[in-house]
Design a protein around this motif. Structure first.
Motif, PDB file in Angstrom:
ATOM      1  N   THR A   1       0.842  -1.190   0.000  1.00  0.00           N
ATOM      2  CA  THR A   1       0.000   0.000   0.000  1.00  0.00           C
ATOM      3  C   THR A   1       0.878   1.240   0.000  1.00  0.00           C
ATOM      4  O   THR A   1       2.082   1.181   0.276  1.00  0.00           O
ATOM      5  CB  THR A   1      -0.901   0.021   1.239  1.00  0.00           C
ATOM      6  OG1 THR A   1      -0.069   0.161   2.401  1.00  0.00           O
ATOM      7  CG2 THR A   1      -1.706  -1.281   1.341  1.00  0.00           C
ATOM      8  N   ASP A   2       0.284   2.383  -0.285  1.00  0.00           N
ATOM      9  CA  ASP A   2       1.052   3.629  -0.252  1.00  0.00           C
ATOM     10  C   ASP A   2       1.633   3.871   1.131  1.00  0.00           C
ATOM     11  O   ASP A   2       2.766   4.353   1.268  1.00  0.00           O
ATOM     12  CB  ASP A   2       0.153   4.800  -0.663  1.00  0.00           C
ATOM     13  CG  ASP A   2       0.238   5.074  -2.162  1.00  0.00           C
ATOM     14  OD1 ASP A   2       0.858   4.243  -2.864  1.00  0.00           O
ATOM     15  OD2 ASP A   2      -0.310   6.092  -2.613  1.00  0.00           O
TER      16      ASP A   2
ATOM     17  N   TYR B   1       8.838   0.174  -5.899  1.00  0.00           N
ATOM     18  CA  TYR B   1       8.441   1.531  -6.280  1.00  0.00           C
ATOM     19  C   TYR B   1       8.269   1.685  -7.788  1.00  0.00           C
ATOM     20  O   TYR B   1       8.117   2.801  -8.276  1.00  0.00           O
ATOM     21  CB  TYR B   1       9.485   2.531  -5.768  1.00  0.00           C
ATOM     22  CG  TYR B   1       9.575   2.567  -4.266  1.00  0.00           C
ATOM     23  CD1 TYR B   1       8.766   3.422  -3.515  1.00  0.00           C
ATOM     24  CD2 TYR B   1      10.445   1.718  -3.589  1.00  0.00           C
ATOM     25  CE1 TYR B   1       8.842   3.439  -2.124  1.00  0.00           C
ATOM     26  CE2 TYR B   1      10.524   1.727  -2.204  1.00  0.00           C
ATOM     27  CZ  TYR B   1       9.721   2.581  -1.477  1.00  0.00           C
ATOM     28  OH  TYR B   1       9.788   2.595  -0.113  1.00  0.00           O
TER      29      TYR B   1
ATOM     30  N   ASN C   1       2.911   5.338  -7.492  1.00  0.00           N
ATOM     31  CA  ASN C   1       2.819   5.771  -6.096  1.00  0.00           C
ATOM     32  C   ASN C   1       3.235   7.237  -6.040  1.00  0.00           C
ATOM     33  O   ASN C   1       3.789   7.779  -7.002  1.00  0.00           O
ATOM     34  CB  ASN C   1       3.691   4.906  -5.188  1.00  0.00           C
ATOM     35  CG  ASN C   1       5.172   5.078  -5.440  1.00  0.00           C
ATOM     36  OD1 ASN C   1       5.802   5.974  -4.889  1.00  0.00           O
ATOM     37  ND2 ASN C   1       5.743   4.223  -6.305  1.00  0.00           N
TER      38      ASN C   1
ATOM     39  N   HIS D   1       5.378   8.679  -3.813  1.00  0.00           N
ATOM     40  CA  HIS D   1       6.487   8.892  -2.884  1.00  0.00           C
ATOM     41  C   HIS D   1       7.830   9.073  -3.604  1.00  0.00           C
ATOM     42  O   HIS D   1       8.880   8.774  -3.032  1.00  0.00           O
ATOM     43  CB  HIS D   1       6.584   7.713  -1.916  1.00  0.00           C
ATOM     44  CG  HIS D   1       5.349   7.490  -1.113  1.00  0.00           C
ATOM     45  ND1 HIS D   1       4.772   8.479  -0.338  1.00  0.00           N
ATOM     46  CD2 HIS D   1       4.556   6.390  -0.983  1.00  0.00           C
ATOM     47  CE1 HIS D   1       3.686   7.992   0.250  1.00  0.00           C
ATOM     48  NE2 HIS D   1       3.533   6.726  -0.129  1.00  0.00           N
TER      49      HIS D   1
ATOM     50  N   SER E   1       9.266   5.605  -9.126  1.00  0.00           N
ATOM     51  CA  SER E   1       8.611   6.909  -8.962  1.00  0.00           C
ATOM     52  C   SER E   1       9.615   8.015  -8.701  1.00  0.00           C
ATOM     53  O   SER E   1       9.282   9.197  -8.820  1.00  0.00           O
ATOM     54  CB  SER E   1       7.605   6.830  -7.806  1.00  0.00           C
ATOM     55  OG  SER E   1       8.239   6.401  -6.607  1.00  0.00           O
TER      56      SER E   1
END
Length: 902
Positions: free
Chosen positions: A674-675, A700, A704, A706, A732
């Motif tokens: 999950t995030d 990643y 997402n 982040h 990301s």
């Protein structure tokens, strides 16, 4: 300072020898290989200093051949002319019959100077076409045999030769070839899966021995000298299937370590006559070998002869001058793409040619074989000579010429007291095709692998199926193997040979059964073995016959009665696109077994199948289970959602032992986090080392928010240098990572500067402390590398690394592991059709699948039907950035320890 002084020293030779540099720039710049003509002039293949792939080589043709001459006879060369320019990659120079013969991809060439101006006017492709990728693991030579044929070697890049009679010779395996000087009568002498046979030298009796780079890949890389016996088949790659087999693959005659052997010589003159020498690129030395007969084969010993501590001293050839002295060619620092220790090309580090003389000389005594080679003694008459050397040379010549009149005497020589003579007689009878020799050949006692090979290969060459079938009634193992290779063996005829009371014959029979797929013949034997004590053969039989329903059912029943690790291992290694339902069911049941070893192997067998994910999640959630097993269970699932206890388990494991960290990182990278979990994981990214960081980063790659937080964490991570720029771009953080991407992409000047900065690590370390670092958690070297049988098998065995790598080479390997790769350990990246990526080192290949060894020491089998793309990776599975994780003192101690392993 001591290290810098050593770099300035000339190479060292024994006290009873002298050394002199006899050619350098501008006469020659980067000499590769060379040969003398009949006037004492030296033809040298000279590099321009570029490293190009084959397509660019074919376009640019950047290299040349120069001719050097010692005009004033003082032992040093005075003049140089370009004999031939516009050469792809010349790797040899043989003067014979007024012409220069040269191997340069894609052909064996004959060059002639027709007008006497010192330049080649005529270029003839004598034999073509040979494959290449530009890394020098292709054709080398040619070399003149005492028998008058020219010989050359070819690496594992394939050939397609159209002969004068219209027939085509083609294949992918490495080979030793020969032909007549006019290019006719092209033949394969021997071959196999070795990566790169290089130079050939001959015994007095005309037997060829060859230096080979990468003859064995497992359990560690070994370079060797082999006896190129007629029809011989050698390890290590699956392309050995291109050859007729006479039993097990043939052994080497002398293993020389991981040295990248090149030039090879048997000296004949007054200075060094009788000794053998090999030039060894990686270790900056020439070794002297004592090679002697060992039954029908050879064995030998080695000692250092010429040694240099200079990191850019790379000997590629050693040859004997007309006066009996030795010339050693140092190609300098330019070559990079074909050698494990050359990570940065240094074309400015020019090479040279050195002469070594012995201060004592001895009389040169002619061998009895010389009269046969010079044809002053008829070859058939030589078969009756009291001199062993003359008989051997005679047998070799009558065999090459297929002289049928010599057959009776050759049959008599099958009873000669010398195993080598019996071997040579068998070889000649096979070439002649003498059917009357079948009986005497079958009566030759076995026990010597090279003699056995010669006998069976002769039987295959003669091809008398009826005589071989009659010999089966006598339970002749030689007849069994030969008839099988002639495609004349029936299923009924193999059954009597499946007899455990005769292990050698049983193995031959099982090899045939496996190759033919005759499963019914071994089901009863496998049933008997499964009912008894453990046997190693069980695994190989199950893997060989995994597609047979009867074998599958037999294994499933055995698992139901007594689950065993060996059966689960066989299931995991079986060449199947997916495990059959009966095996999946038993593997799932094994997850509840009381023996932890059975459970762990069941987890490994079910890894990636998607057939037992619920059971694996349950194991991971069972706090009573060992931590390692729980983490491995999660690593066996792809795309699983993790609740908080399981997520916390994996995060905690990131602080554990090396293999536990790897498994945890792989599980986290493959999970559907999950995030909120990804945000927490950035805390672990900031502390991650080179082993686990690339696997964590995969988490990643899905959408997402982040990216910037991930980039900040990467900036703190000790293992950030282990990442590839491409891997970072896929995350990301990619859009925000321009500065880090530039850092990861690196540049040569920065690499050189970093090595210079770390030069103090090359001396003064403590090997004892270094051993602790090697085995400890911080460096984690032992997770992938073995020493003296202890440690991982993912990377090369390092038991003798100090004897084959200079300290500077070791430093380069640690600091820049992805700059170049050891043959046999190149990283491979496979993209499967469902979009997943698998990266590792190829452990084995079959017609159905490619199996990779992953960084966590597990294996992943990828069916060929599932592969979307396969390419060599650019990032070593050995993590980069270790030099930044270790202190200067720790790095110094680690290099001292590795240097001590000789």
């Amino acid at each position: 300072m001591l290290f810098l002084l050593l770099l300035l020293q000339d190479p060292r030779v024994p006290a009873d020898c002298s050394l002199e540099k006899v050619a350098a720039s501008p006469l020659v710049e980067r000499p590769i290989m060379a040969g003398f003509d009949d006037r004492g002039r030296l033809y040298v293949a000279d590099s321009s200093g570029v490293n190009l792939k084959i397509d660019d080589l074919q376009k640019a043709k950047p290299h040349r051949i120069v001719r050097l001459e010692d005009v004033d006879a003082d032992g040093r060369f005075d003049t140089s002319v370009v004999f031939a320019d516009q050469m792809t990659f010349p790797m040899g120079a043989l003067w014979h019959e007024g012409a220069l013969f040269v191997c340069a991809p894609p052909s064996v060439w004959r060059l002639r100077d027709l007008d006497g101006d010192g330049k080649a006017d005529e270029r003839t492709e004598l034999v073509t076409k040979f494959g290449s990728n530009g890394n020098a693991a292709d054709i080398h030579g040619p070399f003149l045999g005492p028998d008058g044929r020219i010989y050359w070697t070819d690496g594992r890049h394939g050939h397609n030769i159209k002969r004068a009679d219209g027939t085509v010779m083609a294949g992918q395996a490495a080979r030793v070839f020969r032909c007549r000087p006019d290019g006719s009568d092209v033949e394969v002498v021997c071959g196999g899966g070795m990566d790169n046979p290089v130079e050939i030298a001959f015994t007095e009796e005309g037997e060829p021995l060859v230096t080979v780079a990468l003859l064995h890949a497992q359990p560690r890389r070994i370079d060797s000298i082999i006896f190129a016996i007629e029809g011989g088949v050698f390890p290590y790659h699956d392309v050995v299937k291109e050859f007729k087999r006479t039993g097990d693959l043939l052994p080497s005659s002398l293993d020389v370590g991981w040295v990248a052997p090149s030039g090879f010589l048997r000296a004949k003159g007054a200075h060094f006559g009788g000794a053998w020498f090999s030039a060894q690129f990686n270790t900056h030395k020439v070794q002297r070998h004592a090679i002697e007969r060992d039954g029908a084969g050879f064995k030998g010993t080695s000692e250092d002869f010429l040694v240099s501590e200079h990191a850019d001293f790379h000997p590629t050839d050693v040859l004997e001058a007309p006066d009996g002295s030795l010339l050693v060619l140092d190609t300098g620092g330019w070559f990079r793409i074909g050698c494990p220790t050359s990570r940065i090309d240094k074309p400015q580090a020019l090479g040279a040619i050195w002469r070594v003389r012995s201060k004592t000389t001895r009389p040169v005594v002619a061998s009895p074989a010389e009269a046969v080679w010079k044809r002053t003694l008829d070859a058939k008459a030589a078969l009756s000579s009291p001199e062993f050397s003359a008989r051997m040379a005679g047998a070799r010549l009558v065999g090459l010429d297929r002289d049928k009149a010599a057959a009776p005497r050759l049959r008599a020589l099958l009873e000669d007291p010398a195993p080598a003579m019996r071997r040579e007689a068998a070889t000649a009878l096979g070439r002649i095709g003498d059917k009357e020799a079948v009986g005497p050949l079958l009566d030759v006692p076995s026990g010597d692998r090279f003699l056995e090979h010669a006998v069976i290969y002769a039987l295959i060459s003669i091809g008398d199926r009826d005589a071989l079938r009659a010999a089966l009634k006598r339970r002749s193992r030689a007849a069994l193997i030969a008839l099988d290779q002639l495609d004349g063996l029936s299923r009924d005829e193999i059954t009597p040979f499946i007899d455990p009371s005769d292990p050698a014959t049983l193995k031959a029979a099982l090899d045939i059964v496996a190759a033919r797929g005759w499963a019914a013949e071994i089901v009863s034997l496998l049933r008997t073995w499964l009912a008894g004590p453990p046997r190693e053969e069980i695994r190989s039989l199950i893997v060989a016959f995994a597609k047979d329903p009867a074998v599958r059912d037999l294994v499933a029943r055995a698992m139901r009665e007594t689950p065993r690790v060996v059966l689960l291992e066989a299931m995991a290694q079986a060449p199947l696109d997916r495990l059959p339902a009966v095996w999946l069911a038993e593997a799932r049941w094994a997850l509840d077994h009381a023996d932890p070893a059975v459970v762990r192997q069941a987890v490994a067998t079910l890894r990636g199948t998607g057939e037992a994910d619920a059971a694996l999640l349950a194991i991971a959630g069972d706090a009573a289970r060992p931590e390692e097993l729980r983490v491995e269970a999660l690593a066996a699932i792809r795309g699983a959602a993790l609740d908080e206890p399981r997520f916390a388990l994996l995060r905690a494991a990131l602080a554990g032992a090396p293999l536990l960290r790897l498994s945890a990182a792989q599980a986290l990278g493959a999970a559907a986090l999950t995030d909120a979990q990804l945000l927490k994981l950035t805390e672990d990214v900031a502390k991650a080392g080179g082993l686990e960081l690339p696997r964590l980063l995969a988490a990643y790659e899905r959408p997402n928010k982040h990216g910037e937080k991930l980039l900040a964490a990467l900036g703190k991570a000790p293992g950030v240098e282990s990442l590839s720029a491409d891997a970072l771009r896929r995350t990301s953080a990619g859009p925000h990572a321009a500065a880090l991407l530039k850092r990861l992409e690196g540049d040569v000047e920065a690499q050189r500067a970093r090595l210079a900065e770390l030069a103090s690590a090359l001396e003064g370390g403590d090997p004892g402390r270094g051993r602790e670092i090697f085995q400890g958690r911080k460096a984690s070297c032992a997770a992938c590398h073995a020493i003296a049988g202890q440690g991982g098998r993912v990377g090369p065995d390092l038991s003798k690394i100090g004897g084959i790598r200079a300290p500077k080479d070791l430093l380069e390997s640690i600091v820049f592991p992805s700059a170049s790769f050891v043959r046999g350990y190149e990283p491979t990246v496979i993209r499967v059709k469902d979009g997943g990526i698998v990266d590792g080192v190829i452990a084995r290949e079959t017609a159905d699948a490619v199996t990779l060894t992953l960084a966590d020491r597990t294996e992943r089998r990828v069916p060929r039907a599932a592969i979307d793309a396969l390419a060599q990776g650019k990032t070593s599975i050995m993590p980069q950035g270790l030099d930044r994780q270790l202190s200067a003192a720790e790095l110094r101690d680690l290099i001292a320890y590795l240097s001590s392993l000789k």
